[in-house]
Design an enzyme around this catalytic site. Structure first.
Site, PDB file in Angstrom:
ATOM      1  N   ARG A  99      50.176  59.956  45.627  1.00 26.46           N
ATOM      2  CA  ARG A  99      50.059  58.846  44.912  1.00 26.46           C
ATOM      3  C   ARG A  99      50.932  58.798  43.765  1.00 26.46           C
ATOM      4  NH1 ARG A  99      44.094  60.525  43.057  1.00 26.46           N
ATOM      5  NH2 ARG A  99      44.226  61.387  45.235  1.00 26.46           N
ATOM      6  N   LYS A 135      55.022  57.611  52.420  1.00 25.26           N
ATOM      7  CA  LYS A 135      55.035  58.751  51.607  1.00 25.26           C
ATOM      8  C   LYS A 135      55.875  59.666  52.404  1.00 25.26           C
ATOM      9  CE  LYS A 135      51.572  62.318  50.629  1.00 25.26           C
ATOM     10  NZ  LYS A 135      50.473  62.922  50.571  1.00 25.26           N
ATOM     11  N   GLU A 182      49.764  64.806  44.874  1.00 27.49           N
ATOM     12  CA  GLU A 182      51.298  64.752  44.667  1.00 27.49           C
ATOM     13  C   GLU A 182      51.540  62.818  45.410  1.00 27.49           C
ATOM     14  OE1 GLU A 182      50.293  65.998  47.235  1.00 27.49           O
ATOM     15  OE2 GLU A 182      51.454  65.155  48.822  1.00 27.49           O
ATOM     16  N   LYS A 206      47.407  74.943  47.972  1.00 29.79           N
ATOM     17  CA  LYS A 206      46.550  74.738  48.946  1.00 29.79           C
ATOM     18  C   LYS A 206      46.252  76.414  49.856  1.00 29.79           C
ATOM     19  CE  LYS A 206      48.021  70.274  50.733  1.00 29.79           C
ATOM     20  NZ  LYS A 206      46.685  69.654  50.608  1.00 29.79           N
ATOM     21  N   ASP A 252      48.374  68.873  43.632  1.00 28.42           N
ATOM     22  CA  ASP A 252      48.230  68.446  45.041  1.00 28.42           C
ATOM     23  C   ASP A 252      47.791  67.064  45.460  1.00 28.42           C
ATOM     24  OD1 ASP A 252      48.143  68.896  47.781  1.00 28.42           O
ATOM     25  OD2 ASP A 252      46.027  69.934  47.688  1.00 28.42           O
ATOM     26  N   ASP A 258      53.860  69.722  52.031  1.00 23.86           N
ATOM     27  CA  ASP A 258      52.997  69.507  50.774  1.00 23.86           C
ATOM     28  C   ASP A 258      52.237  70.978  50.696  1.00 23.86           C
ATOM     29  OD1 ASP A 258      51.030  68.969  48.861  1.00 23.86           O
ATOM     30  OD2 ASP A 258      50.084  67.565  50.247  1.00 23.86           O
ATOM     31  N   ASP A 318      52.931  65.805  56.218  1.00 20.23           N
ATOM     32  CA  ASP A 318      52.778  64.831  54.940  1.00 20.23           C
ATOM     33  C   ASP A 318      54.040  63.736  54.890  1.00 20.23           C
ATOM     34  OD1 ASP A 318      50.856  64.537  53.386  1.00 20.23           O
ATOM     35  OD2 ASP A 318      51.680  65.639  51.747  1.00 20.23           O
TER      36      ASP A 318
HETATM   37  N1  BES Z   1      48.662  65.534  52.070  1.00 22.09           N
HETATM   38  C1  BES Z   1      47.204  65.659  51.320  1.00 22.09           C
HETATM   39  C2  BES Z   1      46.214  64.957  51.939  1.00 22.09           C
HETATM   40  C3  BES Z   1      45.837  65.539  53.418  1.00 22.09           C
HETATM   41  C4  BES Z   1      44.876  66.507  53.354  1.00 22.09           C
HETATM   42  C5  BES Z   1      46.176  64.823  54.369  1.00 22.09           C
HETATM   43  C6  BES Z   1      44.385  66.815  54.588  1.00 22.09           C
HETATM   44  C7  BES Z   1      45.890  65.542  55.733  1.00 22.09           C
HETATM   45  C8  BES Z   1      45.046  66.423  55.880  1.00 22.09           C
HETATM   46  C9  BES Z   1      47.358  65.337  49.875  1.00 22.09           C
HETATM   47  O1  BES Z   1      48.475  65.232  49.182  1.00 22.09           O
HETATM   48  C10 BES Z   1      46.464  65.938  49.118  1.00 22.09           C
HETATM   49  O2  BES Z   1      46.539  67.210  48.978  1.00 22.09           O
HETATM   50  N2  BES Z   1      45.364  65.371  48.664  1.00 22.09           N
HETATM   51  C11 BES Z   1      43.960  66.023  47.984  1.00 22.09           C
HETATM   52  C12 BES Z   1      44.091  64.887  47.050  1.00 22.09           C
HETATM   53  C13 BES Z   1      43.010  65.569  45.891  1.00 22.09           C
HETATM   54  C14 BES Z   1      43.641  66.983  45.291  1.00 22.09           C
HETATM   55  C15 BES Z   1      42.636  64.660  44.917  1.00 22.09           C
HETATM   56  C16 BES Z   1      43.072  66.117  48.944  1.00 22.09           C
HETATM   57  O3  BES Z   1      42.667  65.107  49.992  1.00 22.09           O
HETATM   58  O4  BES Z   1      42.440  66.998  49.008  1.00 22.09           O
HETATM   59 ZN    ZN Z   2      50.180  65.325  50.371  1.00 21.80          ZN
HETATM   60 MN    MN Z   3      48.666  67.306  48.395  1.00 25.71          MN
END
Ligand code: BES
Ligand code: ZN
Ligand code: MN
Length: 496
Positions: free
Chosen positions: A354, A268, A352, A280, A350, A273, A291
């Site tokens: 996947r 990824k 994104e 966010k 967010d 992000d 990210d």
């Molecule tokens: N890059 C983030 C995941 C992340 C969050 C990594 C904090 C490290 C620290 C990912 O793209 C994301 O935003 N995931 C969301 C998914 C949700 C919207 C289903 C998450 O984990 O909150």
């Molecule tokens: Zn992300």
């Molecule tokens: Mn995200």
């Protein structure tokens, strides 16, 4: 840094510093005993006076120890002998290196590699000593106007082994340790780079450079127009919001016969992000430059493997894009068609990772892979579940999962498996498309992997969620270089 191995006596080393261990309480290691004997009790006298207890984290630098040939002797505390396992060993090496680096010894003969580490052989000890050394010396000051490097850094380290017959094992271990360190170093440099510099195009240039340097490596970059034309609708949905165009980066290393199926690593590569339209919160948003930690990890493993010229076919694919809000950005509610033909309702922009990964995972079917391992900072839920000790591991193939767990144990870069049961798939149900990109609050790491599993049915696949392990926050903020050791160990084991 220059590394070598030898087998000799501690008192006979003509060097800037000899490094030996002391266990708790005041118990000299074997090399320490030897020095103590020739120096007529010099060390044991110091210990008895209370200069060093032998606790973890302690160090004592001595000059002109009687009847020894070295300028200095560095005593390093190793803690309790019976607790001396993998992590304490790495910590002791790190303490020795930082002390040497700060006290002007540019060369040292290190006897810590002789210490007994439960269940570990010479090869393991030397390799981890190299990795721990390089990890300790890593410094990211490219963007500081004054370098923070020490004036007289350690340049040469010689690890001692107890018997001459261990020398060749030690030499092989050094080769591996250097390669893994080089890969981890590269991963850290990439992940630490600021997001205004490290864009998808920058990552693509880095990949091209690797291919120029090595004639067993080919590089192919798919630009955003091509990605769109090919039908990667989910990838495009993420990339379209940014002025920095998305790239699908492919590196192909041909280290074995062409009929041998390749190992495929997918990373990824979200270079920043922001969350997109599902923006966010501002707190610690800067950390979302990491990210692309999955991309950095697979890139680093690729570097390590090519560095060792392993007899394996390895393909690395990075899905690189920037997730930004803009008038062109995708919205919650948008429905897109993926390369696989399945449709996705984007309920949260967010989620994104996947989206870019699912298209990359379909794309790699063309390589007829032996296995596919994707690596991603995919979910905040994984940080909550496993913290920064273990990466999350999910897989549709038990032998692959076990191989990765074992590689984690051996490399000290551990993973922990979570289930991928069919029952979790329900959480991805959508009223309007084949699936949504959102699984709800519960079991977030698992439902993210469930989403990916719908694109990986045609091959053996594992997913590593490195959201908690790829970087540290707070005072030690920065990339860790994980999971380069785990991935490289896995590939090394496949080559045996
Ligand atoms: N890059 C983030 C995941 C992340 C969050 C990594 C904090 C490290 C620290 C990912 O793209 C994301 O935003 N995931 C969301 C998914 C949700 C919207 C289903 C998450 O984990 O909150
Ligand atoms: Zn992300
Ligand atoms: Mn995200």
């Amino acid at each position: 840094m220059e590394f070598s191995v030898k087998s000799g006596n501690p008192e006979k080393q003509r060097t800037a510093c000899v490094v030996v261990g002391v266990f708790e309480s005041r118990k000299l290691s074997q090399a320490g005993e030897q020095i103590d004997e020739v120096s007529e009790g010099y060390l044991s006298n110091l210990l008895r006076r209370g200069d060093l207890e032998g606790k973890m984290g302690q160090a004592l630098l001595l000059h002109n120890v009687p009847n020894t040939l070295a300028d200095r002797v560095l005593l390093v505390g190793c803690g309790k002998e019976r607790d001396f396992t993998d992590k304490p060993y790495e910590k002791v090496i790190a303490k020795a290196i930082s002390t040497l680096n700060e006290t002007g010894s540019m060369e040292a003969v290190c006897f810590l590699s002789e210490l007994n580490v439960k269940g570990r052989d010479t090869h393991w000890k030397i390799r981890h000593a190299v990795e721990s050394t390089e990890n300790t010396l890593y410094n990211f000051d490219e963007y500081k106007s004054k370098s923070e490097a020490p004036r007289r850094p350690v340049k040469k380290l010689i690890f001692n082994v107890t018997s001459r017959k261990d020398l060749s094992d030690g030499e092989q271990a050094i080769i591996e340790g250097i390669a893994i360190s080089k890969g981890a170093h590269k991963a850290r440099d990439l992940a630490n780079a600021p997001p205004n510099i490290l864009t998808p195009a920058y990552l693509a240039e880095q990949a091209k450079l690797l291919a120029i340097d090595n004639d067993k490596v080919d590089c192919q970059i798919l630009d955003q127009a091509t990605i769109k034309e090919m039908g990667m609708g989910a990838f495009i949905a993420v990339a379209q919001g940014s002025d920095n165009e998305g790239k699908l980066i492919v590196l192909n290393y041909k280290g074995a016969d062409s009929d041998k199926k390749p190992i495929v690593l997918v990373g990824k590569g979200i270079t920043f992000d922001s969350g997109g339209i599902s923006l966010k919160p501002g707190d610690r948003m800067d950390e979302m430059k990491y990210d692309m930690g999955g991309a950095a990890g697979v890139f680093g493993a690729f570097v390590a493997v090519t560095e060792m010229s392993l007899k394996v076919n390895l393909i690395m694919v990075i899905a690189a894009a920037e997730n930004m809000p803009s008038a062109k950005a995708c919205r919650p509610g948008d429905i897109v068609t993926t390369l696989s033909g399945q449709t996705v309702e984007i309920l949260n922009t967010d989620a994104e990772g996947r989206l870019v990964l699912c298209d990359a995972l379909t794309y790699v079917e063309r390589f007829d892979p032996a296995v596919v391992i994707d690596v991603a900072t995919l979910t905040g839920a994984c940080v909550i579940a496993l913290g920064n000790q273990a990466s999350g591991l999910l897989s549709n193939h038990n032998p692959l999962a076990h191989d990765l767990l074992n590689a984690g144990e051996l490399s000290g870069d551990r993973a922990w498996r979570l289930p991928l049961w069919e029952e979790y798939q329900e959480q991805l149900q959508s009223n309007f498309a084949d699936m949504s990109n959102l699984g709800g609050r519960e079991a977030g790491t698992i439902t993210a992997a469930c989403f990916l599993s719908r694109y990986t049915k045609k091959y053996h696949w594992a997913h590593l969620d490195i959201a908690g392990t790829a970087w540290l926050s707070g005072k030690q903020k920065g990339s860790t270089g994980r999971p380069v050791p785990l991935l490289t160990q896995y590939i090394l084991t496949q080559c045996e």
